[in-house]
Design a protein around this motif. Structure first.
Motif: not given
Length: 116
Positions: A78, A4-7, A110, A19-21, A76
């Motif tokens: 980054y 799940q990628a975000s940021g 993302t 970014l976070s994964c 996670t």
């Protein structure tokens, strides 16, 4: 396995984003994890990788500006992106390779947009 990628988001040139994964399994399972980016109509480009032993590699275009890291307690990975440039605008994807199953997993991407 899910990533799940975000940021992602909007930043000004010279600014920063992280970014976070997040992985659904222990990241120790993966031989290598990485970040890629892809603009519409272009090939996916490798940005940075980190091995299970902690060795990192970077694309020349991001060396000195981006830092890849991981937190095993949080499963996670980054990508700290500093000194952003408009040409860093892309969709960023995280990936993880699990050699036991000869499988590479991908996050959903993302969007990072850098304005000048």
């Amino acid at each position: 396995v899910q990533l799940q990628a975000s940021g992602g988001g909007l930043a000004q040139a010279g600014g920063s984003l992280r970014l976070s994964c997040a992985a659904s399994t222990s990241i120790f399972n993966f031989n290598v994890m990485g970040w890629y980016r892809q603009a519409s109509g272009k090939q996916r480009e490798l940005v940075a990788t980190i091995s299970s032993g902690g060795h990192t590699t970077y694309a020349d275009s991001v060396k000195g500006r981006f830092t890849i890291s991981r937190d095993s307690a949080k499963n996670t990975m980054y990508l700290q992106m500093n000194s952003l440039k408009p040409e860093d605008t892309d969709i960023y994807y995280c990936s993880a390779h699990w050699s036991t199953f000869r499988q590479t997993y991908w996050g959903q991407g993302t969007q990072v947009t850098v304005s000048s």
